[in-house]
Design a protein around this motif. Structure first.
Motif, PDB file in Angstrom:
ATOM      1  N   VAL A  91       0.844  -1.193   0.000  1.00 34.60           N
ATOM      2  CA  VAL A  91       0.000   0.000   0.000  1.00 34.60           C
ATOM      3  C   VAL A  91       0.877   1.239   0.000  1.00 34.60           C
ATOM      4  CG1 VAL A  91      -1.681   1.336   1.338  1.00 34.60           C
ATOM      5  CG2 VAL A  91      -1.893  -1.144   1.207  1.00 34.60           C
ATOM      6  N   VAL A  92       0.544   2.206  -0.866  1.00 30.17           N
ATOM      7  CA  VAL A  92       1.210   3.507  -0.860  1.00 30.17           C
ATOM      8  C   VAL A  92       0.135   4.570  -0.673  1.00 30.17           C
ATOM      9  CG1 VAL A  92       2.425   5.214  -2.255  1.00 30.17           C
ATOM     10  CG2 VAL A  92       3.185   2.843  -2.271  1.00 30.17           C
ATOM     11  N   ALA A  93       0.387   5.517   0.213  1.00 31.51           N
ATOM     12  CA  ALA A  93      -0.575   6.596   0.441  1.00 31.51           C
ATOM     13  C   ALA A  93       0.154   7.927   0.476  1.00 31.51           C
ATOM     14  CB  ALA A  93      -1.333   6.383   1.749  1.00 31.51           C
ATOM     15  N   ARG A  94      -0.528   8.951  -0.010  1.00 31.63           N
ATOM     16  CA  ARG A  94       0.030  10.301   0.031  1.00 31.63           C
ATOM     17  C   ARG A  94      -1.050  11.266   0.502  1.00 31.63           C
ATOM     18  NH1 ARG A  94       1.631  14.116  -5.123  1.00 31.63           N
ATOM     19  NH2 ARG A  94       1.777  16.043  -3.952  1.00 31.63           N
ATOM     20  N   ARG A  95      -0.660  12.144   1.376  1.00 32.50           N
ATOM     21  CA  ARG A  95      -1.552  13.203   1.823  1.00 32.50           C
ATOM     22  C   ARG A  95      -0.712  14.445   2.055  1.00 32.50           C
ATOM     23  NH1 ARG A  95      -5.951  12.745   6.735  1.00 32.50           N
ATOM     24  NH2 ARG A  95      -7.153  14.596   6.186  1.00 32.50           N
ATOM     25  N   GLY A  96      -0.895  15.452   1.210  1.00 35.96           N
ATOM     26  CA  GLY A  96      -0.080  16.654   1.320  1.00 35.96           C
ATOM     27  C   GLY A  96       1.388  16.296   1.173  1.00 35.96           C
ATOM     28  N   GLY A  97       2.197  16.706   2.143  1.00 36.49           N
ATOM     29  CA  GLY A  97       3.614  16.414   2.116  1.00 36.49           C
ATOM     30  C   GLY A  97       3.981  15.120   2.796  1.00 36.49           C
ATOM     31  N   GLY A  98       2.986  14.301   3.200  1.00 37.88           N
ATOM     32  CA  GLY A  98       3.271  13.038   3.874  1.00 37.88           C
ATOM     33  C   GLY A  98       3.197  11.874   2.914  1.00 37.88           C
ATOM     34  N   LEU A 103       3.473   7.353   2.718  1.00 40.61           N
ATOM     35  CA  LEU A 103       3.446   6.111   3.472  1.00 40.61           C
ATOM     36  C   LEU A 103       3.591   4.918   2.537  1.00 40.61           C
ATOM     37  CD1 LEU A 103       2.644   4.244   5.974  1.00 40.61           C
ATOM     38  CD2 LEU A 103       0.288   4.583   5.228  1.00 40.61           C
ATOM     39  N   TRP A 104       4.392   3.934   2.939  1.00 40.33           N
ATOM     40  CA  TRP A 104       4.411   2.616   2.310  1.00 40.33           C
ATOM     41  C   TRP A 104       4.237   1.593   3.419  1.00 40.33           C
ATOM     42  CZ3 TRP A 104       7.784  -1.508   3.310  1.00 40.33           C
ATOM     43  CH2 TRP A 104       7.619  -2.631   2.478  1.00 40.33           C
ATOM     44  N   VAL A 105       3.324   0.637   3.229  1.00 42.70           N
ATOM     45  CA  VAL A 105       3.119  -0.378   4.259  1.00 42.70           C
ATOM     46  C   VAL A 105       2.789  -1.708   3.608  1.00 42.70           C
ATOM     47  CG1 VAL A 105       0.708   0.342   4.533  1.00 42.70           C
ATOM     48  CG2 VAL A 105       1.772  -1.040   6.306  1.00 42.70           C
ATOM     49  N   ASP A 106       3.449  -2.760   4.080  1.00 42.62           N
ATOM     50  CA  ASP A 106       3.215  -4.124   3.627  1.00 42.62           C
ATOM     51  C   ASP A 106       2.834  -4.934   4.856  1.00 42.62           C
ATOM     52  OD1 ASP A 106       3.104  -6.520   2.364  1.00 42.62           O
ATOM     53  OD2 ASP A 106       5.255  -6.724   2.035  1.00 42.62           O
ATOM     54  N   ALA A 107       1.542  -5.054   5.080  1.00 41.59           N
ATOM     55  CA  ALA A 107       1.052  -5.736   6.276  1.00 41.59           C
ATOM     56  C   ALA A 107      -0.155  -6.587   5.929  1.00 41.59           C
ATOM     57  CB  ALA A 107       0.690  -4.713   7.360  1.00 41.59           C
ATOM     58  N   PRO A 108       0.051  -7.679   5.191  1.00 42.23           N
ATOM     59  CA  PRO A 108      -1.080  -8.529   4.806  1.00 42.23           C
ATOM     60  C   PRO A 108      -1.841  -9.019   6.025  1.00 42.23           C
ATOM     61  CG  PRO A 108       0.922  -9.167   3.641  1.00 42.23           C
ATOM     62  CD  PRO A 108       1.333  -8.189   4.698  1.00 42.23           C
ATOM     63  N   GLY A 137       1.968 -11.287  12.573  1.00 42.23           N
ATOM     64  CA  GLY A 137       3.184 -11.720  11.878  1.00 42.23           C
ATOM     65  C   GLY A 137       4.059 -10.533  11.543  1.00 42.23           C
ATOM     66  N   GLY A 138       4.996 -10.759  10.606  1.00 43.01           N
ATOM     67  CA  GLY A 138       5.932  -9.709  10.239  1.00 43.01           C
ATOM     68  C   GLY A 138       5.243  -8.574   9.515  1.00 43.01           C
ATOM     69  N   VAL A 139       5.751  -7.379   9.746  1.00 42.22           N
ATOM     70  CA  VAL A 139       5.187  -6.199   9.096  1.00 42.22           C
ATOM     71  C   VAL A 139       6.317  -5.273   8.685  1.00 42.22           C
ATOM     72  CG1 VAL A 139       4.874  -5.077  11.328  1.00 42.22           C
ATOM     73  CG2 VAL A 139       3.636  -4.231   9.362  1.00 42.22           C
ATOM     74  N   SER A 140       6.183  -4.637   7.538  1.00 44.59           N
ATOM     75  CA  SER A 140       7.154  -3.643   7.085  1.00 44.59           C
ATOM     76  C   SER A 140       6.405  -2.381   6.699  1.00 44.59           C
ATOM     77  CB  SER A 140       7.937  -4.159   5.867  1.00 44.59           C
ATOM     78  OG  SER A 140       8.710  -5.288   6.186  1.00 44.59           O
ATOM     79  N   PHE A 141       6.944  -1.233   7.093  1.00 47.74           N
ATOM     80  CA  PHE A 141       6.316   0.023   6.698  1.00 47.74           C
ATOM     81  C   PHE A 141       7.335   1.145   6.797  1.00 47.74           C
ATOM     82  CE2 PHE A 141       5.719  -0.149  11.284  1.00 47.74           C
ATOM     83  CZ  PHE A 141       6.046   1.138  11.710  1.00 47.74           C
ATOM     84  N   ALA A 142       7.060   2.226   6.120  1.00 46.48           N
ATOM     85  CA  ALA A 142       7.853   3.454   6.225  1.00 46.48           C
ATOM     86  C   ALA A 142       6.896   4.620   6.063  1.00 46.48           C
ATOM     87  CB  ALA A 142       8.937   3.504   5.145  1.00 46.48           C
ATOM     88  N   LEU A 143       6.914   5.535   7.021  1.00 47.58           N
ATOM     89  CA  LEU A 143       6.020   6.680   7.030  1.00 47.58           C
ATOM     90  C   LEU A 143       6.841   7.942   7.228  1.00 47.58           C
ATOM     91  CD1 LEU A 143       3.159   8.018   7.335  1.00 47.58           C
ATOM     92  CD2 LEU A 143       3.347   7.500   9.772  1.00 47.58           C
TER      93      LEU A 143
END
Length: 340
Positions: A37-44, A46-51, A88-94
């Motif tokens: 998942v990739v999300a953008r809001r204004g200057g923010g 997010l990438w998150v991989d959390a099935p 379980g395992g989760v990866s994200f960057a915000l």
């Protein structure tokens, strides 16, 4: 205060102009195809991989509205809840940015933010890594591992606002806003306790003006003056067939691409079922044909109402009709031919 996560929520206050979002919007946000998942809001960003963990995705998504003083404390509190929300395992960057052109970032697992190709460093907190006050530079990347290399035009797509499937994203930042510019208040957030991902993308800029660069995507309204046929991928990517195309896992080295007679369209392949150069699309006037390039697992096609796939013979051109579905590996693509 959210009972579910137990963290304070930063809200925009009319008498608190210091709580702002980045006023200078990035020129372009290139989202790479993928299943996360990739999300953008204004200057923010997010990438998150959390099935299997919509609650975690929603909690991180809600953070896109948090900025200004105290954002680091909110993110640190969210990080502390990751293990209880994720299965379980989760990866994200915000990454959140503010009016001063600096960022606050939170990441875990394979997630990594990078500025101008250099990974951001931070301090460990319970559930992830936190960094504050770093300069945003000219480009800001979120995704798995190191910053992804540039992709050919038409492969990545420009996210104006909202949430899309994606394997990572890079924001190419514009110049900083003038100091006299009026600050933009951060949108109020109701809570971080959303339990599902329903309602994602409510702020998508579907009616925004389309930039001259990049391809049409599912979140742009096509220019009615454009009569070129398109490929609509099952992950939301849309590619205009304005020239011959070669599709596959790594199609750049195919002779059609090397000679300049076709454009490469890489397809994300987590299952390793695509060939490097899997299939080609060739144009002859308005007619578009699909050709299997000797792929290992075959190229299949089905009409709009068909219930079974037909495998193409390698090297034999198959003319496409509006609504035909293409199957390359596990990727389903719909061919759309505009009316004359």
């Amino acid at each position: 205060m959210s009972d579910h996560l137990g963290v304070a929520v930063v809200r925009a206050q009319p008498d608190r102009p210091d709580i702002t979002r980045l006023d200078a919007m990035p020129d372009r946000c290139e989202v790479l195809p993928g299943d996360a998942v990739v999300a953008r809001r204004g200057g923010g960003l997010l990438w998150v991989d959390a099935p299997g963990s919509p609650a975690l995705v929603s909690a991180l998504h809600a953070c896109l509205g948090v900025t200004g003083p105290g954002a680091d404390r909110v993110l640190a509190a969210v990080a502390g809840q990751v293990s209880s929300l994720a299965s379980g395992g989760v990866s994200f960057a915000l990454v959140l940015s503010n009016d001063a052109g600096t960022g606050v970032a939170l990441w875990a697992g394979k997630g990594q933010p990078a500025v101008d190709g250099v990974p951001v460093s931070g301090s460990s907190v319970d559930g992830g890594t936190l960094a504050t006050g770093f300069a945003l530079g000219r480009s800001l990347y979120v995704g798995p591992g190191q910053s992804a290399p540039g992709t050919p035009p038409g492969v990545s797509y420009d996210l104006v606002e909202g949430t899309v499937p994606g394997g990572g994203a890079t924001l190419h930042l514009s110049a900083a806003a003038p100091a006299a510019a009026a600050p933009v208040q951060a949108p109020a957030q109701s809570s971080f306790s959303t339990g599902t991902d329903a309602g994602f993308g409510a702020g998508r800029g579907a009616s925004a003006a389309r930039p001259d660069s990049g391809e049409q995507t599912a979140f742009w309204r096509p220019d009615p003056s454009e009569a070129a046929p398109i490929l609509r991928f099952d992950d939301g990517m849309v590619v205009t067939i304005d020239e011959d195309l070669v599709l596959g896992r790594r199609p750049d080295n195919h002779e059609m691409v090397a000679s300049g007679s076709a454009r490469a369209v890489p397809i994300a392949d987590t299952q390793n079922v695509l060939s490097s150069a899997h299939a080609a699309l060739t144009r002859s006037g308005r007619e578009v044909s699909l050709v299997d390039l000797g792929s290992l697992n075959g190229t299949h096609v089905a009409g709009p109402e068909a219930t079974e796939w037909t495998q193409l013979e390698p090297g034999v051109a198959h003319p496409l009709s509006d609504g035909d579905r293409l199957l390359l590996g596990w990727t389903v693509i719909t061919f759309e031919q505009p009316q004359e």
